[in-house]
Design a protein around this motif. Structure first.
Motif, PDB file in Angstrom:
ATOM      1  N   ALA A 130      28.658  35.154  53.861  1.00  0.00           N
ATOM      2  CA  ALA A 130      27.253  35.600  53.916  1.00  0.00           C
ATOM      3  C   ALA A 130      27.099  36.785  53.202  1.00  0.00           C
ATOM      4  CB  ALA A 130      26.650  35.658  55.193  1.00  0.00           C
ATOM      5  N   ASP A 131      28.174  37.675  53.208  1.00  0.00           N
ATOM      6  CA  ASP A 131      28.403  38.902  52.498  1.00  0.00           C
ATOM      7  C   ASP A 131      28.482  38.958  51.046  1.00  0.00           C
ATOM      8  OD1 ASP A 131      27.314  40.422  54.859  1.00  0.00           O
ATOM      9  OD2 ASP A 131      29.561  40.256  55.435  1.00  0.00           O
ATOM     10  N   PHE A 132      28.511  37.859  50.593  1.00  0.00           N
ATOM     11  CA  PHE A 132      29.139  37.264  48.919  1.00  0.00           C
ATOM     12  C   PHE A 132      30.389  38.014  48.763  1.00  0.00           C
ATOM     13  CE2 PHE A 132      24.142  37.522  48.389  1.00  0.00           C
ATOM     14  CZ  PHE A 132      24.184  36.187  48.333  1.00  0.00           C
ATOM     15  N   LYS A 133      31.647  37.797  49.703  1.00  0.00           N
ATOM     16  CA  LYS A 133      32.946  38.177  49.457  1.00  0.00           C
ATOM     17  C   LYS A 133      33.518  36.777  49.450  1.00  0.00           C
ATOM     18  CE  LYS A 133      33.054  42.750  50.169  1.00  0.00           C
ATOM     19  NZ  LYS A 133      31.514  43.248  50.155  1.00  0.00           N
ATOM     20  N   LEU A 134      34.462  36.823  48.299  1.00  0.00           N
ATOM     21  CA  LEU A 134      34.960  35.508  48.089  1.00  0.00           C
ATOM     22  C   LEU A 134      36.093  35.102  49.365  1.00  0.00           C
ATOM     23  CD1 LEU A 134      35.705  33.346  45.953  1.00  0.00           C
ATOM     24  CD2 LEU A 134      37.686  34.862  45.194  1.00  0.00           C
ATOM     25  N   VAL A 135      35.963  33.904  49.917  1.00  0.00           N
ATOM     26  CA  VAL A 135      36.727  33.500  50.917  1.00  0.00           C
ATOM     27  C   VAL A 135      37.591  32.194  50.544  1.00  0.00           C
ATOM     28  CG1 VAL A 135      35.228  34.441  52.594  1.00  0.00           C
ATOM     29  CG2 VAL A 135      34.938  32.174  51.944  1.00  0.00           C
ATOM     30  N   TYR A 136      37.279  31.721  49.441  1.00  0.00           N
ATOM     31  CA  TYR A 136      37.814  30.519  48.880  1.00  0.00           C
ATOM     32  C   TYR A 136      37.616  30.209  47.249  1.00  0.00           C
ATOM     33  CZ  TYR A 136      39.715  25.420  48.238  1.00  0.00           C
ATOM     34  OH  TYR A 136      40.415  24.478  47.974  1.00  0.00           O
ATOM     35  N   ARG A 137      38.916  29.982  46.698  1.00  0.00           N
ATOM     36  CA  ARG A 137      38.697  29.481  45.265  1.00  0.00           C
ATOM     37  C   ARG A 137      40.053  28.515  45.090  1.00  0.00           C
ATOM     38  NH1 ARG A 137      43.095  31.837  46.719  1.00  0.00           N
ATOM     39  NH2 ARG A 137      43.933  33.619  45.865  1.00  0.00           N
ATOM     40  N   GLY A 138      39.465  27.442  44.557  1.00  0.00           N
ATOM     41  CA  GLY A 138      40.795  26.466  44.392  1.00  0.00           C
ATOM     42  C   GLY A 138      40.077  24.993  44.283  1.00  0.00           C
ATOM     43  N   GLN A 139      40.924  23.896  44.724  1.00  0.00           N
ATOM     44  CA  GLN A 139      40.603  22.587  44.290  1.00  0.00           C
ATOM     45  C   GLN A 139      39.627  21.861  45.333  1.00  0.00           C
ATOM     46  OE1 GLN A 139      44.361  20.394  44.424  1.00  0.00           O
ATOM     47  NE2 GLN A 139      44.277  20.258  46.337  1.00  0.00           N
ATOM     48  N   LEU A 140      38.846  20.728  44.879  1.00  0.00           N
ATOM     49  CA  LEU A 140      38.256  20.055  45.710  1.00  0.00           C
ATOM     50  C   LEU A 140      38.977  19.129  46.753  1.00  0.00           C
ATOM     51  CD1 LEU A 140      35.172  18.781  46.348  1.00  0.00           C
ATOM     52  CD2 LEU A 140      36.120  17.002  44.660  1.00  0.00           C
ATOM     53  N   ASP A 141      40.062  18.616  46.090  1.00  0.00           N
ATOM     54  CA  ASP A 141      41.250  17.791  47.001  1.00  0.00           C
ATOM     55  C   ASP A 141      42.170  17.563  46.027  1.00  0.00           C
ATOM     56  OD1 ASP A 141      40.294  15.634  45.216  1.00  0.00           O
ATOM     57  OD2 ASP A 141      39.002  15.050  47.041  1.00  0.00           O
ATOM     58  N   ASP A 142      43.340  16.671  46.363  1.00  0.00           N
ATOM     59  CA  ASP A 142      44.420  16.466  45.620  1.00  0.00           C
ATOM     60  C   ASP A 142      44.128  15.196  44.555  1.00  0.00           C
ATOM     61  OD1 ASP A 142      46.029  18.248  46.897  1.00  0.00           O
ATOM     62  OD2 ASP A 142      46.446  16.775  48.419  1.00  0.00           O
ATOM     63  N   SER A 143      42.834  14.864  44.513  1.00  0.00           N
ATOM     64  CA  SER A 143      42.606  13.717  43.594  1.00  0.00           C
ATOM     65  C   SER A 143      42.364  14.087  42.367  1.00  0.00           C
ATOM     66  CB  SER A 143      41.389  12.758  44.204  1.00  0.00           C
ATOM     67  OG  SER A 143      40.979  11.717  43.212  1.00  0.00           O
TER      68      SER A 143
END
Length: 193
Positions: A130-143
């Motif tokens: 909510a404070d526009f701080k990055l919490v996740y970057r990466g894949q959608l899933d293993d497909s």
């Protein structure tokens, strides 16, 4: 097609601001559009990429499932339309309408927004709190288009569920893999060494 992985931007990085036009509504979208949301998902996608085509129905489903939960979502295409005309704003609009996207889909004509996020591939996902701080970057899933694993969105959905519940998305995050962003000649960013 050059197989490319996410740059894995440092967690807690503040979201860079941007001002881009939604190809459907023609409204200008920026970070302030999403103030008051519990979280913001920024997806770098496009129309032509086989990796995006492989998951595009799941991307629409994530919109259906999470926009009502006060998640902000914006999709951005930054590809060079000289070399990839299928990624032009008109074609992106067709894609958004065909898939029923319930979130803005913007075109980054200068590619500066992709650079500011260190986006590298399509699809590339960045989830901010909510404070526009990055919490996740990466894949959608293993497909992947060729590995016969089902598209579930499991990695991204787990991160979304955690952040929307006020919990950590965790440090164990796998990079997204996809086609490289199609940079304009001479415009390839420095983060590719």
């Amino acid at each position: 097609m050059v197989l490319t992985a996410s740059t894995m931007l440092t967690l807690a990085t503040p979201a860079p601001n941007f001002q881009l036009q939604d190809v459907v509504s023609e409204q200008i979208i920026s970070l302030s559009t999403f103030e008051g949301k519990k979280a913001l998902l920024i997806m770098f996608i496009c129309r032509h990429c086989p990796f995006v085509k492989h998951v595009q129905l799941e991307l629409a489903k994530i919109g259906e499932d999470y926009v009502p939960k006060n998640l902000g979502i914006v999709a951005i295409s930054s590809n060079d339309t000289e070399t990839h005309p299928d990624d032009s704003p008109d074609k992106l609009k067709e894609m958004a309408l065909e898939l029923g996207f319930n979130f803005p889909y913007c075109f980054d004509a200068t590619q500066e927004v992709a650079k500011s996020y260190t986006a590298a591939c399509t699809p590339d996902f960045f989830l901010f709190d909510a404070d526009f701080k990055l919490v996740y970057r990466g894949q959608l899933d293993d497909s992947r288009p060729t590995n016969n694993q089902p598209v579930t969105g499991s990695d991204l959905r787990a991160a979304l569920d955690a952040v929307l519940a006020g919990k950590s998305a965790g440090e164990e995050q796998k990079p997204s893999i996809g086609c490289n962003i199609k940079w304009k000649p001479g415009n390839e960013p420095s983060y590719f060494g």
